[in-house]
Design a protein around this motif. Structure first.
Motif, short mmCIF file in Angstrom:
data_model
loop_
_atom_site.label_atom_id
_atom_site.label_comp_id
_atom_site.label_asym_id
_atom_site.label_seq_id
_atom_site.Cartn_x
_atom_site.Cartn_y
_atom_site.Cartn_z
N GLY A 158 6.94 -95.58 -11.27
CA GLY A 158 8.27 -95.02 -11.23
C GLY A 158 8.47 -93.75 -10.48
O GLY A 158 7.77 -93.36 -9.65
N GLY A 159 9.39 -92.98 -10.78
CA GLY A 159 9.68 -91.75 -10.10
C GLY A 159 11.05 -91.31 -10.50
O GLY A 159 11.48 -91.54 -11.61
N THR A 160 11.76 -90.67 -9.62
CA THR A 160 13.10 -90.25 -9.93
C THR A 160 14.01 -91.46 -10.04
O THR A 160 13.74 -92.53 -9.54
N GLY A 161 15.12 -91.28 -10.71
CA GLY A 161 16.08 -92.35 -10.81
C GLY A 161 15.70 -93.43 -11.81
O GLY A 161 16.22 -94.53 -11.76
N GLN A 162 14.75 -93.16 -12.71
CA GLN A 162 14.40 -94.16 -13.70
C GLN A 162 15.54 -94.29 -14.70
O GLN A 162 16.36 -93.42 -14.88
N GLY A 163 15.52 -95.41 -15.42
CA GLY A 163 16.58 -95.64 -16.39
C GLY A 163 17.72 -96.45 -15.79
O GLY A 163 17.78 -96.70 -14.59
N SER B 260 10.46 -74.37 -3.87
CA SER B 260 11.90 -74.36 -4.17
C SER B 260 12.60 -75.57 -3.55
O SER B 260 13.51 -76.14 -4.15
N LEU B 261 12.16 -76.00 -2.36
CA LEU B 261 12.77 -77.16 -1.72
C LEU B 261 12.32 -78.46 -2.37
O LEU B 261 13.10 -79.41 -2.47
N ALA B 262 11.05 -78.51 -2.83
CA ALA B 262 10.59 -79.69 -3.56
C ALA B 262 11.38 -79.86 -4.85
O ALA B 262 11.81 -80.96 -5.21
N VAL B 263 11.59 -78.75 -5.56
CA VAL B 263 12.37 -78.79 -6.80
C VAL B 263 13.81 -79.21 -6.51
O VAL B 263 14.39 -80.05 -7.22
N ALA B 264 14.40 -78.65 -5.45
CA ALA B 264 15.79 -79.00 -5.11
C ALA B 264 15.92 -80.48 -4.76
O ALA B 264 16.92 -81.12 -5.10
N THR B 265 14.91 -81.04 -4.09
CA THR B 265 14.95 -82.45 -3.73
C THR B 265 14.94 -83.33 -4.98
O THR B 265 15.78 -84.23 -5.14
N LEU B 266 14.00 -83.09 -5.87
CA LEU B 266 13.94 -83.89 -7.09
C LEU B 266 15.15 -83.67 -7.97
O LEU B 266 15.66 -84.60 -8.61
N SER B 267 15.64 -82.45 -8.01
CA SER B 267 16.80 -82.14 -8.83
C SER B 267 18.01 -82.95 -8.39
O SER B 267 18.74 -83.52 -9.20
N ALA B 268 18.22 -83.03 -7.06
CA ALA B 268 19.35 -83.80 -6.53
C ALA B 268 19.21 -85.28 -6.88
O ALA B 268 20.21 -85.98 -7.10
N ARG B 269 17.98 -85.77 -6.94
CA ARG B 269 17.76 -87.18 -7.20
C ARG B 269 17.84 -87.53 -8.69
O ARG B 269 18.07 -88.68 -9.04
N LEU B 270 17.64 -86.56 -9.53
CA LEU B 270 17.77 -86.78 -10.96
C LEU B 270 19.22 -86.70 -11.43
O LEU B 270 19.55 -87.16 -12.53
N ALA B 271 20.08 -86.13 -10.62
CA ALA B 271 21.45 -85.85 -11.05
C ALA B 271 22.38 -87.03 -10.81
O ALA B 271 22.21 -87.82 -9.88
N ASP B 272 23.37 -87.16 -11.69
CA ASP B 272 24.52 -88.03 -11.48
C ASP B 272 25.75 -87.21 -11.87
O ASP B 272 26.24 -87.28 -13.00
#
Length: 700
Positions: free
Chosen positions: A540-545, A673-685
């Motif tokens: 898995g990864g980001t966007g699970q669920g 900071s950019l790695a965190v921002a990337t994953l953060s954007a992908r976890l968000a809806d």
């Protein structure tokens, strides 16, 4: 008329060799635009003739305009699809005196060298293999790709929805730069909810510059809701069986004498169901990614030639791999998207006098609700839009490194030209480039950039194979019986303590582990009569669920909405039980806050990402753990007024934990900071969270 537009030799073979009286509507409408050099998205259900719609016009243009050398790339998401297509495209190109070749990781070194020395006119490959060709010192990539005119991207929707899509776009831009001309782009896709946006995505830097069109004569217009319309054509039934063993009983008893394809969305379920079917003397084959190539090929070949049999597969057989005429498609639980369901049901109903069909077998309440919700959406003619993951900064880092590997040295002011201005591989990538230089991934000497020692150390093994692979695959151990490779398993299965002999289930058979070679990541087995077990950790990864749309559809089912399909008595009873169990969790007036077993929960039915977004936005009002697709846990003293007050402020994207960052390949080539921002954007809806924020809240 369109047959007359094709090259006469091709038309002759279409009529006389294939025995076709004419072209299908999609194929007819594709001839003019594709021969004129336009970009296009060809949209059709499974087995809709998309391959011929794309290749026939380009073959005609190839001969008519005297293209020379490697002229057309045919890109697929999986190697099995390439293997399946090769004989067909070899025949088509051979009719016109042209050649088709194939290049991927399983093709031998000797064959690859022959292709380097004498490129075919059409090359079937994957994006990762294209990247490998671009960066390989064995390939003169400028000479090799000098004649490139067009690329066909098969199953383009399978690329566009994840990072392989960003990687593909970037590689196509670099190929265009190497060839010295814009490359015609033709995408083939199953039904999607946003075809025009998908075409714009595929066009890359040429969007708005080159002409292009969506060609979809056999696909009805898609809207979110078509109230009162009948459901799409086909025989669809939903049953509740309660276990894998019961599913095997049903499959063994029904449709004997017919060819049945069963989809299960995990390798473990595939193995368990196949073993249970074989216990009932059902001729059964398997297909999933952890089986050896030979196992999969043998199964797919045997299944294509057999009649009274079952093949159990993951989504590996969802894409256009030909396994012959099918009588039935059966689905354990449900796929995660309507688009996947359309691909799967499209495997049936191809013979004259047959209709498309699918039997859903729910193994538990979760599977039942997933299936009912998905069919509820399908009945409304709703299909998910395909959208690229946001902010792919890690792919930008990978591409900067790959460009320097490709060219050996790149000017520190000229690197920006490598992707023809395509965002985010443009000037916005400068902070990532600076970080790569600062950390030693790249060196800058006299204004020239080249691969640095840290990149050599991190990605340089096996000719930079790690750099050309966009995804990180979990390490697996290979199972060997005698001299035959059976498949691969998660090493945790081998490391877990076991009482007595360790017996594993793989390829639908039980194997006793005799010896483990930890250093070489392999283990030896022999057949066993004892029952085996198997599991794989999710990669898995980001966007699970579940998505917002699917979770809201589950809520509608719990509120009484039945899908427009045949429900068995067992399914009706199980749905009634589920509605009773969740009667305190759903309300037609809005969302619910309730307290059960000392927990205060907000039942949003918003999907996992929207609930993560709400949790982050609520701050200390939400508990750190307890987010599900359906709900999130609140502090016990949270009032509706406090909740609304907190959400009145700007919604905030979730912050990923450190462990999540390790799952983002190339994250070490990004500032943290950019790695965190990337994953953060992908976890968000944010849209889903905003919708829930504006709903009424009911206290119970």
């Amino acid at each position: 008329m369109s047959l007359d537009e094709l090259h006469p030799s091709l038309t002759h073979h279409i009529v006389n060799t294939l025995g076709w009286p004419g072209l299908r509507p999609l194929q007819q409408e594709a001839v003019g635009p594709l021969m004129a050099g336009e970009d296009a998205l060809l949209l059709a259900p499974t087995a809709g003739g998309k391959t011929e719609a794309a290749t026939f016009p380009l073959l005609s243009a190839m001969v008519t305009e005297n293209w020379s050398g490697l002229s057309v790339l045919y890109v697929c998401p999986i190697k099995a699809l390439l293997n399946n297509l090769l004989p067909r495209l070899e025949a088509y190109s051979g009719w016109l005196g042209r050649r088709t070749g194939m290049w991927h990781g399983d093709v031998s070194a000797s064959v690859k060298q022959r292709i380097r020395d004498d490129p075919p006119d059409i090359l079937l490959t994957t994006p990762e293999s294209l990247e490998g060709l671009l960066v390989s010192t064995k390939t003169d990539h400028r000479k090799f790709f000098a004649g490139l005119r067009a690329v066909i991207v098969d199953e383009v929707h399978a690329f566009a929805g994840d990072d392989r899509g960003w990687h593909l776009l970037a590689v196509l831009e670099r190929l265009s730069k190497v060839a010295g001309r814009p490359i015609q782009r033709v995408g083939c896709s199953a039904t999607v909810g946003n075809p025009h946006e998908l075409l714009i995505w595929l066009k890359g830097s040429q969007a708005g510059v080159r002409p292009g069109k969506v060609i979809a004569p056999d696909v009805p217009a898609i809207t979110e809701v078509l109230e009162g319309d009948p459901p799409p054509a086909g025989e669809v039934e939903l049953d509740y069986v309660g276990s894998v063993d019961n599913a095997a009983k049903v499959i063994a008893a029904l449709h004997q004498g017919e060819k049945r394809l069963v989809f299960a969305d995990s390798r473990r379920l595939v193995e368990e169901l196949a073993a249970a079917l074989r216990e009932r003397n059902v001729t059964t084959f398997l297909s999933h990614a952890s089986l050896s190539i030979d196992e999969r090929r043998q199964a797919e070949t045997a299944f294509a030639e057999a009649r009274d049999c079952v093949i159990v597969a993951t989504s590996t057989l969802e894409l256009g791999i030909d396994v012959g005429d099918l009588d039935r498609v059966i689905q354990l639980n449900a796929p995660r998207t309507v688009a996947s369901f359309l691909q799967r049901i499209g495997r049936t109903g191809r013979r004259s006098g047959t209709v498309r069909n699918c039997l859903f077998l729910a193994l538990n309440e979760t599977g039942l609700l997933d299936a009912a919700a998905l069919l509820h959406l399908w009945g409304r003619h709703w299909v998910e839009p395909v959208t690229a993951p946001p902010e792919p900064r890690h792919i930008v880092a990978q591409q900067l490194l790959a460009q320097c590997l490709q060219e050996s040295r790149v000017g520190d002011r000229l690197w920006i030209e490598g992707w023809n201005g395509l965002h985010p591989f443009d000037a916005s990538a400068a902070p990532i480039l600076d970080f790569l230089i600062d950390e030693g991934h790249l060196e800058n000497d006299g204004g020239m950039l080249f691969i640095g020692p840290r990149a050599e150390q991190k990605f340089g093994r096996r000719n930079f194979l790690e750099l050309t692979s966009v995804f990180t695959a979990a390490p697996e151990f290979t199972a060997i019986a005698g001299r035959e490779e059976i498949g691969r398993v998660d090493p945790a299965v081998l490391a877990t303590p076991a009482e007595g002999p360790r017996v594993l289930l793989l390829a639908g058979r039980s194997w006793r582990v005799t010896w483990i070679d930890w250093k070489r990541r392999r283990f030896f087995v022999e057949p066993s009569t004892a029952p085996g077990s198997i599991r794989w950790n999710s990669t898995g990864g980001t966007g699970q669920g579940r998505s917002f749309a699917l979770t809201r559809a589950i809520r509608e089912v719990l509120l009484g909405g039945d899908p427009p399909v045949q429900l068995t008595r067992r399914a009706i009873a199980a749905l009634a039980d589920a509605r009773t169990r969740h009667e305190d969790h759903v309300d037609g007036a809005g969302t619910i806050i309730g307290t059960e077993d000392s927990e205060r929960r907000w039942w949003t039915w918003a999907g996992y990402r929207a609930n993560l977004t709400l949790q982050e936005s609520l701050g200390e009002l939400a508990e750190d753990f307890g987010v599900t697709d359906n709900s999130l846990r609140l502090r016990r003293d949270t009032s509706t007024a406090a909740l609304r007050d907190r959400l009145a402020h700007k919604l905030r994207a979730p912050i990923p934990d450190e462990q999540a960052l390790t799952g983002l390949k190339f994250s070490t080539a990004l500032p943290r900071s950019l790695a965190v921002a990337t994953l953060s954007a992908r976890l968000a809806d944010l849209d889903g969270a905003a919708h829930i924020r504006d709903q009424a809240v009911v206290l119970r």
